[in-house]
Design a protein around this motif. Sequence first.
Motif: not given
Length: 324
Positions: A204-206, A209, A213-214, A218-220
């Motif tokens: 993630k960029d932030e 978590f 974001v969830k 915006r994550y993997r």
Amino acid sequence: MPLVGVAAGGRGGLAASSVRLAERVQGQIEEAGIGAVVLHEGASLAEALAQGRLTVLQDVTYGRYGRLEAVAASAGLPFLGTGARQAEVYDKVRLKTALLAGGASTPRHQVLDFHNLADAWPLIDLFDGPVVVKPATADLLSEGVRWFPAADPADAELRRHVERLFLTDQIVLLEELVAGTEVCAGFRSSDDGLEMFPVLTVVKDEVLFDHEVKTHQRYRFAPVTLSGRVLREIERVGRLLAAEFHVSGYWYVNAMVTADERVSVFDAGTTVGLGDKSYFPAAARLAGLTVRQLVHHQFVEPVLSLLQREHGSSMPSVQREAAR
């Protein structure tokens, strides 16, 4: 014919996810030759219990863990799901107590109690660097989790955020923000022992978590290279918590792995997310399992096993291979 009541519901945005899971569980139970019905918390559940037509109550609610075990007991029904003892893993104060008692690492923290805030507030000065503020017991997909660059008792925004969190939870946790690689490890605990799924990192960029974001995905989850020492410690923590909270079925641990290979555990739970970007489907693929098999092992097998014990050969047998 036996009838399984699959209880669905949850706090806030978690309710819709619970209903989707309940419908999936219902379908696979019915494919195994057992009657099943989705019951929403409240009127439909109360009506079904009053009619006495259920054989077993299965809880797939989100965010209200442990509450329906007593409901099932009051109705004289067998219960499947996260019971009151297992639900204690969501209490982050109890989780940290168990971790520290077992010699595991967890971020330093301060408990802010709504009923004792005047005494607890000055103690946050003990923290020097960045901190995370979160509800201590409410599991709402990280809603309300936020980080601050410093634990400053004079920070008006920090105070306001804590006050807002008190509307959700009477206990708020102020926790050291540990730097490192964020990882998630899934486990399956059964009579055959403890199985650890591939440990994945959250990309993630932030900084956190968190809920934003969830919910905006915006994550993997991605594979991560960890030393044998770290993997052994994660597995040890898994065994420690499984024994402490009597956890069975699928569950997870979240931790930060620091540069000096310390595994600092900050969260654990029994929720099996099945979304496209959830941890368990990603880890299961690496382990050679499908989402259908996850649902079968976690929710269908316990139903079949329970009914076999109570009704014998008239029930379908447990077929691991059937979870295609």
